[in-house]
Write a protein that holds these residues in place. Structure first.
Motif, PDB file in Angstrom:
ATOM      1  N   THR A 162      -1.597 -11.300  65.987  1.00  0.00           N
ATOM      2  CA  THR A 162      -1.026 -10.013  66.333  1.00  0.00           C
ATOM      3  C   THR A 162      -2.027  -8.895  66.075  1.00  0.00           C
ATOM      4  O   THR A 162      -3.060  -9.098  65.436  1.00  0.00           O
ATOM      5  CB  THR A 162       0.267  -9.771  65.532  1.00  0.00           C
ATOM      6  OG1 THR A 162       0.914  -8.592  66.011  1.00  0.00           O
ATOM      7  CG2 THR A 162      -0.031  -9.623  64.049  1.00  0.00           C
ATOM      8  N   LEU A 194       0.566 -17.218  64.144  1.00  0.00           N
ATOM      9  CA  LEU A 194       0.980 -15.884  64.572  1.00  0.00           C
ATOM     10  C   LEU A 194      -0.262 -15.022  64.683  1.00  0.00           C
ATOM     11  O   LEU A 194      -0.956 -14.808  63.687  1.00  0.00           O
ATOM     12  CB  LEU A 194       1.963 -15.300  63.548  1.00  0.00           C
ATOM     13  CG  LEU A 194       2.685 -14.012  63.847  1.00  0.00           C
ATOM     14  CD1 LEU A 194       3.358 -14.040  65.197  1.00  0.00           C
ATOM     15  CD2 LEU A 194       3.702 -13.741  62.740  1.00  0.00           C
ATOM     16  N   LYS A 237       6.015  -7.931  62.230  1.00  0.00           N
ATOM     17  CA  LYS A 237       6.288  -9.327  62.552  1.00  0.00           C
ATOM     18  C   LYS A 237       7.166  -9.958  61.480  1.00  0.00           C
ATOM     19  O   LYS A 237       7.196  -9.488  60.336  1.00  0.00           O
ATOM     20  CB  LYS A 237       4.983 -10.134  62.665  1.00  0.00           C
ATOM     21  CG  LYS A 237       4.150  -9.804  63.877  1.00  0.00           C
ATOM     22  CD  LYS A 237       4.840 -10.220  65.160  1.00  0.00           C
ATOM     23  CE  LYS A 237       4.006  -9.848  66.383  1.00  0.00           C
ATOM     24  NZ  LYS A 237       4.727 -10.114  67.643  1.00  0.00           N
TER      25      LYS A 237
END
Lengths: 114, 114
Positions: free
Chosen positions: A13, A11, A19
């Motif tokens: 970001t 992930l 999230k």
């Protein structure tokens, strides 16, 4: 069939985003955990749930909110992501009445906050 | 709260030789369990060996054995006939028989030289 599965595996970001990481176990366990592994590989427990009830809540910023819709699932939502949140997050599960048994770990979610 | 200390951040061993990884812990409880986990570069957490505190006999699993000294609160891992595949991070962990949380040491990175 994966015993403890986490999504996503990776992930990436931006700072300030929100999230979520999902975790599911198909072992029939009643207790689930979130651990954080930092860049120095230190594994620190964050939360533990037993039958959807929060039983361990370490000193974690309240931007982190776990949610357990049922005993087979434990999700982790993170608000307002910061650079220091970059780490690998592991989900794990076990049976409460069997402390001598190992924890079953997921494969981890590597979170990178830019 | 219980603490687990691994005083060796890094260790190195020649292939086929023997290496011992140290672990000490602090607890006021009498009933607990101790574990060694291995984490290769794949990030997977693999149980190597476990020990019940009420058992005096040291646990053994093939090439892996422990030296459990309850009075000294020491739980070292011995790897005999080291293989290249043993190269990994090794974590010592403590789990109380009363609650569910598993506490980890900071880890020891083991390198195996051919």
């Amino acid at each position: 069939d994966t015993a403890v599965s986490q999504t996503p595996k990776y992930l990436v970001t931006q700072m300030g985003n929100d999230k979520s990481i999902k975790c599911e176990q198909n072992l029939g366990h009643d207790t689930m955990y979130w651990y954080k592994q930092d860049s120095k590989k230190f594994l620190k427990i964050m939360f533990s749930y037993n039958n959807k009830e929060l039983i361990i809540n370490e000193t974690v910023p309240n931007r982190f909110s776990p949610k357990s819709p049922d005993k087979a699932h434990l999700n982790l939502h993170i608000n307002s992501l910061e650079l220091g949140d970059s780490a690998v997050y592991f989900c794990a599960s076990s049976l409460r009445g069997a402390p001598g048994e190992k924890l079953f770990f997921g494969s981890g979610t590597q979170l990178s906050v830019l | 709260a219980q603490t687990v200390t691994q005083s060796q951040p890094e260790m190195s061993v020649q292939e086929a030789e023997t290496v011992t990884l140290s672990c000490t812990y602090d607890t006021s409880e009498s009933d607990y369990y101790l574990f060694w986990y291995k984490q290769p570069p794949s990030r997977q957490m693999i149980l190597v060996i476990r020990q019940e505190a009420y058992k005096q006999q040291n646990a053994t699993e093939n090439r892996f054995s422990v030296n459990f000294q309850k009075a000294a609160k020491s739980f070292s891992l011995k790897i005999s006939d080291s293989q290249l595949g043993d190269a990994a991070m090794y974590f010592c962990a403590y789990r109380s028989a009363k609650n569910n949380d598993m506490r980890f040491g900071a880890g020891t990175r083991l390198t195996v030289k051919p």
